[in-house]
Design a protein around this motif. Structure first.
Motif, short mmCIF file in Angstrom:
data_model
loop_
_atom_site.label_atom_id
_atom_site.label_comp_id
_atom_site.label_asym_id
_atom_site.label_seq_id
_atom_site.Cartn_x
_atom_site.Cartn_y
_atom_site.Cartn_z
N VAL A 164 14.61 10.14 -14.72
CA VAL A 164 13.69 9.67 -14.97
C VAL A 164 12.80 8.23 -14.78
O VAL A 164 14.18 7.78 -14.19
N ALA A 165 12.20 7.78 -14.13
CA ALA A 165 11.66 6.36 -13.33
C ALA A 165 10.26 5.93 -14.32
O ALA A 165 9.52 6.64 -14.10
N ASN A 166 10.79 4.15 -14.64
CA ASN A 166 9.91 3.53 -14.99
C ASN A 166 9.07 2.92 -13.43
O ASN A 166 9.98 1.75 -13.04
N SER A 167 8.29 2.64 -13.13
CA SER A 167 7.87 1.82 -11.47
C SER A 167 6.70 0.46 -12.29
O SER A 167 6.25 0.28 -12.74
N THR A 168 7.00 -0.10 -11.68
CA THR A 168 6.30 -1.48 -11.00
C THR A 168 4.75 -0.95 -10.44
O THR A 168 5.27 0.70 -9.82
N SER A 169 4.00 -1.04 -11.04
CA SER A 169 2.23 -0.52 -10.23
C SER A 169 1.94 -1.18 -8.92
O SER A 169 1.88 -2.83 -9.30
N THR A 170 2.08 -0.70 -8.03
CA THR A 170 1.23 -1.07 -6.65
C THR A 170 -0.10 -1.12 -7.28
O THR A 170 -1.25 -1.45 -6.89
N MET A 171 -0.60 0.16 -7.98
CA MET A 171 -1.69 0.62 -7.79
C MET A 171 -3.56 -0.30 -9.29
O MET A 171 -4.05 -0.93 -8.78
N HIS A 172 -2.58 -1.25 -10.15
CA HIS A 172 -2.59 -2.36 -11.42
C HIS A 172 -2.15 -3.45 -10.23
O HIS A 172 -3.17 -4.69 -11.08
N LYS A 173 -0.95 -4.08 -10.30
CA LYS A 173 -0.67 -5.29 -9.90
C LYS A 173 -0.39 -5.68 -8.34
O LYS A 173 0.09 -6.53 -7.94
N ILE A 174 -0.78 -4.92 -7.54
CA ILE A 174 -0.63 -5.36 -6.03
C ILE A 174 -1.22 -7.08 -5.94
O ILE A 174 -1.04 -7.20 -4.44
N HIS A 175 -2.52 -7.10 -5.83
CA HIS A 175 -3.44 -7.96 -6.06
C HIS A 175 -2.92 -9.82 -6.70
O HIS A 175 -3.39 -10.55 -6.15
N ALA A 176 -1.93 -9.45 -7.85
CA ALA A 176 -1.05 -10.10 -9.19
C ALA A 176 -0.36 -11.38 -8.43
O ALA A 176 -0.29 -12.87 -8.72
N LYS A 177 0.14 -11.45 -7.22
CA LYS A 177 1.51 -12.47 -6.61
C LYS A 177 0.36 -12.48 -5.18
O LYS A 177 0.28 -10.93 -4.01
N SER A 178 1.52 -13.64 -4.00
CA SER A 178 0.70 -13.26 -3.23
C SER A 178 1.98 -12.61 -2.21
O SER A 178 2.82 -12.36 -2.82
N PHE A 179 1.83 -11.99 -1.11
CA PHE A 179 2.22 -11.55 -0.40
C PHE A 179 3.31 -12.76 0.67
O PHE A 179 2.98 -13.14 0.83
N GLU A 180 4.71 -12.22 0.48
CA GLU A 180 5.81 -12.64 0.92
C GLU A 180 6.48 -11.91 1.21
O GLU A 180 6.93 -10.84 1.58
N LEU A 181 7.49 -12.92 2.41
CA LEU A 181 8.48 -12.02 3.44
C LEU A 181 9.49 -11.28 2.77
O LEU A 181 9.86 -10.26 2.94
N ILE A 191 -3.89 -1.01 -0.12
CA ILE A 191 -3.00 -0.27 -1.00
C ILE A 191 -2.68 0.75 1.07
O ILE A 191 -1.75 0.79 1.04
N GLN A 192 -4.01 0.57 1.53
CA GLN A 192 -3.34 1.89 2.73
C GLN A 192 -2.59 0.54 3.90
O GLN A 192 -2.05 1.73 4.55
N LEU A 193 -3.30 -0.27 3.82
CA LEU A 193 -2.67 -1.58 4.62
C LEU A 193 -0.89 -1.72 4.47
O LEU A 193 0.22 -1.99 5.35
N LEU A 194 -0.73 -0.95 3.17
CA LEU A 194 0.84 -1.92 2.67
C LEU A 194 2.50 -0.91 3.26
O LEU A 194 2.42 -0.26 3.61
N PRO A 195 2.66 -2.00 3.99
CA PRO A 195 4.43 -1.15 4.32
C PRO A 195 5.31 -0.82 3.83
O PRO A 195 5.00 -0.60 2.92
N SER A 196 4.74 0.78 4.63
CA SER A 196 6.23 1.25 3.92
C SER A 196 7.68 0.41 3.54
O SER A 196 8.87 0.61 2.85
N SER A 197 7.97 -0.53 4.05
CA SER A 197 8.93 -1.57 4.03
C SER A 197 8.82 -2.39 2.25
O SER A 197 9.51 -2.86 2.38
N TYR A 198 7.83 -2.35 1.73
CA TYR A 198 7.23 -3.05 0.76
C TYR A 198 8.68 -2.50 0.16
O TYR A 198 8.68 -1.22 -0.42
N ASN A 199 8.94 -3.96 -1.31
CA ASN A 199 10.10 -3.16 -2.07
C ASN A 199 8.77 -2.90 -3.65
O ASN A 199 8.75 -3.91 -3.45
N GLN A 200 9.98 -1.72 -4.25
CA GLN A 200 9.40 -1.60 -5.83
C GLN A 200 10.69 -1.20 -6.42
O GLN A 200 11.53 -1.23 -5.85
N MET A 201 10.33 -1.88 -7.90
CA MET A 201 11.26 -1.60 -8.63
C MET A 201 11.20 -0.57 -9.13
O MET A 201 9.67 -0.73 -10.10
#
Length: 208
Positions: A90-107, A150-160
């Motif tokens: 079972v897993a609960n993840s941070t949401s890219t759908m709802h929160k992708i815009h909530a903080k600045s993108f950083e390296l 959403i569609q440009l987000l690289p697969s190297s994006y880290n998700q918790m």
């Protein structure tokens, strides 16, 4: 890059009691809680657990009742492989759908530990463009901008994700992934090896 934090192993006592149900041998239980409230397998219980583990999946059902919870931060390309394991997880993840815009993108939002100099340059350009789009979306809430993120987000994006698994699932993962080419799997298998009684109940060589 992968981080495994806040690991919790639980239900070992109940699993061990259940392992003794077939032979009604509860009077031989010798495990106990130490001063840190950690459950310690006594010699009798550890011997039984080890024998059952090596006897095969039909006999080691009790390890399916030993549960693990852990917070895993890893890139999307790793999660794509992890999602192969759907049984008893079972897993609960941070949401890219709802929160992708909530903080600045950083390296450091991206796994970049193995990037070449050119690869790092390209990633920084992508991050700069994503941040530009994000700021525009925050201002306008334009759906096209949201889709661009959403569609440009690289697969190297880290998700918790907060994940729950059992020891049987970890047996399968360990033997399937310990020699994988992705370094993240090696770190994951090292983490498995450091779980309580992993040597006896997870990593025990098959057939021995």
């Amino acid at each position: 890059m992968i981080e495994l934090e806040r690991t919790s192993v639980f239900n070992l006592e109940n699993a061990m009691r259940g392992a003794r149900n077939p032979m009604n041998s509860w009077n031989r239980m010798d495990s106990y809680y130490d001063e840190n409230h950690e459950y310690v397998l006594g010699p009798n219980d550890l011997s039984l657990a080890t024998r059952l583990r090596k006897a095969g999946s039909d006999h080691r059902k009790f390890i399916r009742q030993i549960m693990v919870s852990v917070d895993i931060t890893a890139p999307l390309y790793w999660w794509k492989e992890y999602d192969t394991y759907k049984v008893a997880t079972v897993a609960n993840s941070t949401s890219t759908m709802h929160k992708i815009h909530a903080k600045s993108f950083e390296l450091d939002d991206f796994s970049h530990d193995h990037l070449s100099e050119n690869g790092l340059r390209v990633l920084n350009l992508i991050i700069a463009n994503l941040e530009e789009i994000r700021l525009r979306y925050v201002e306008s809430k334009n759906r096209e901008d949201w889709y661009d993120m959403i569609q440009l987000l690289p697969s190297s994006y880290n998700q918790m994700r907060t994940c729950t698994l059992n020891y049987e699932t970890l047996v399968n993962i360990y033997y399937a992934r310990r020699n994988h080419k992705l370094e993240e799997w090696h770190h994951f298998c090292d983490w498995i090896g450091n779980l309580p009684y992993a040597k006896e109940l997870i990593i025990a060589e098959e057939g021995q």
